[in-house]
Design an enzyme around this catalytic site. Structure first.
Site, short mmCIF file in Angstrom:
data_model
loop_
_atom_site.label_atom_id
_atom_site.label_comp_id
_atom_site.label_asym_id
_atom_site.label_seq_id
_atom_site.Cartn_x
_atom_site.Cartn_y
_atom_site.Cartn_z
N PRO A 2 0.82 -1.19 0.00
CA PRO A 2 0.00 0.00 0.00
C PRO A 2 0.86 1.25 0.00
O PRO A 2 1.80 1.38 0.78
CB PRO A 2 -0.78 -0.10 1.31
CG PRO A 2 -0.53 -1.44 1.84
CD PRO A 2 0.51 -2.11 1.06
N GLU A 3 0.55 2.15 -0.88
CA GLU A 3 1.18 3.47 -0.87
C GLU A 3 0.19 4.42 -0.21
O GLU A 3 -0.82 3.99 0.34
CB GLU A 3 1.51 3.91 -2.30
CG GLU A 3 2.43 2.92 -3.03
CD GLU A 3 2.83 3.38 -4.41
OE1 GLU A 3 2.97 4.59 -4.62
OE2 GLU A 3 3.00 2.53 -5.28
N ARG A 124 4.10 -11.43 4.08
CA ARG A 124 5.55 -11.22 4.00
C ARG A 124 6.13 -10.64 5.29
O ARG A 124 7.34 -10.64 5.48
CB ARG A 124 5.87 -10.30 2.82
CG ARG A 124 5.54 -10.98 1.51
CD ARG A 124 5.83 -10.06 0.33
NE ARG A 124 7.25 -9.91 0.09
CZ ARG A 124 7.75 -9.17 -0.90
NH1 ARG A 124 6.95 -8.51 -1.70
NH2 ARG A 124 9.04 -9.09 -1.08
N LYS A 167 21.31 16.98 -6.29
CA LYS A 167 21.24 15.51 -6.20
C LYS A 167 21.56 14.86 -7.53
O LYS A 167 20.99 15.19 -8.56
CB LYS A 167 19.85 15.07 -5.72
CG LYS A 167 19.61 15.28 -4.25
CD LYS A 167 18.52 14.36 -3.73
CE LYS A 167 18.35 14.49 -2.23
NZ LYS A 167 19.52 13.98 -1.50
#
Length: 294
Positions: A2-3, A124, A167
């Site tokens: 789930p995000e 998991r 970055k």
DNA sequence: AAGAACTCCTGTTGGC
DNA sequence: TGCCAACAGGAGTTCT
């Protein structure tokens, strides 16, 4: 896993059953998930009234009357299911869940006043549950380093440009970095980059111009991040292999994916004609259109 | 010190 | 059909 949109959907689904209800009974079926459960976990939950349930990034924060907060993360495969009052809790070893899961991975079962049963299932076991004092929550190791909420006012093009300035890592990796934006995951980063027409491979630093000011592409990206998350929440999240909302409802945003899982298919952008490609970045799949994402 | 690789765990899928 | 490698929505830890 789930995000943000899925966690938000879970939060909204659980809230009516948890908030203002008391945890009558707790069954902890194993000593650990990703991390060991807190000391005296069952005792610290039992008898507690839930005063609030909120989402921060991909965390669920369940406030208890005691002043502690139950911090929950669903990892990749964590899922909550609710059995409304009146049905019996399933025993370990029983195969079928009412909602189709496998009870072998039901790790925590909460029984609420009134009889609703809330079960945490996670094959998991990358998820976890921790307890923290409410007053110290912001200082908690897991909360302290989190970046801005993407749907909040703090995510602006100026913020993102500054956070990415200099970055050298890929834009994909930077957007997945929870210290910059908290809550984005693999799917929605791919989708947002597609919507914005930006390549996941470009250096994150290219979001910043002189003095770290946002460039045009940053100004285009930020609204697309917000839009894709809002669209997904509206759709109840995305249901892939094992995510579903607590009451068994399926999210349907997966039908709206433009690139995720669409390797080899034609780009849907008007007049593009490109082919969606899958590459691996940081060990994870990235889907994008090399023709229109620059 | 940034960035990438490795790690945890189980289940499913696709290719031979 | 069976077997096995690759892959899955995350992120903390350990390397270079």
């Amino acid at each position: 896993m789930p995000e943000l949109p899925e966690v938000e959907t879970v939060c909204r689904g659980l809230a009516p059953f948890l908030v203002d209800a008391t945890i009558e009974h707790v069954e902890q079926r194993r000593p650990d998930l990703r991390f060991p459960f807190p000391e005296r976990f069952v005792d610290r939950l039992k008898g507690q009234r839930v005063t609030a349930l909120e989402r921060r990034a991909k965390y669920l924060l369940c406030s208890l009357q005691s002043g502690e907060v139950l911090i929950m993360h669903l990892g990749m495969s964590g899922r909550f299911t609710i059995r409304p009052a009146g049905s019996n809790a399933m025993q370990p070893g029983e195969f079928l869940h009412e909602t189709g899961g496998n009870a072998a991975h039901d790790h925590v079962v909460l029984t609420m006043t009134g009889g609703a049963v809330v079960t945490y299932n996670d094959p998991r076991r990358f998820g976890f549950m921790l307890l923290a004092e409410a007053g110290k929550l912001e200082d908690h190791k897991l909360m302290r380093g989190l970046g801005v909420e993407p749907l909040g006012e703090a995510l602006t093009d100026t913020y993102l440009a500054q956070a990415c300035q200099g970055k050298k890592t890929s834009l994909k990796a930077a957007l997945l970095d929870q210290r910059i934006i908290a809550g984005l995951g693999n799917i929605y980063v791919c989708e947002a980059l597609y919507r914005a027409g930006l390549s996941p491979r470009r250096a994150a630093g290219t979001l910043a111009g002189r003095g770290g000011k946002p460039v045009k592409r940053t100004t285009q990206l930020v609204p697309e991040i917000k839009a894709v998350l809002e669209d997904a929440i509206e759709a109840g999240g995305s249901t892939l292999r094992d995510y579903q909302a607590p009451q068994g409802d399926l999210g349907y945003f997966q039908h709206s994916f433009a690139v995720y899982g669409r390797e080899g298919l034609e780009c849907q952008r008007e007049g593009c004609g490109g082919t969606i490609r899958r590459i691996v970045q940081g060990g994870r799949s990235t889907f994008y259109c090399p023709a229109c994402q620059r």
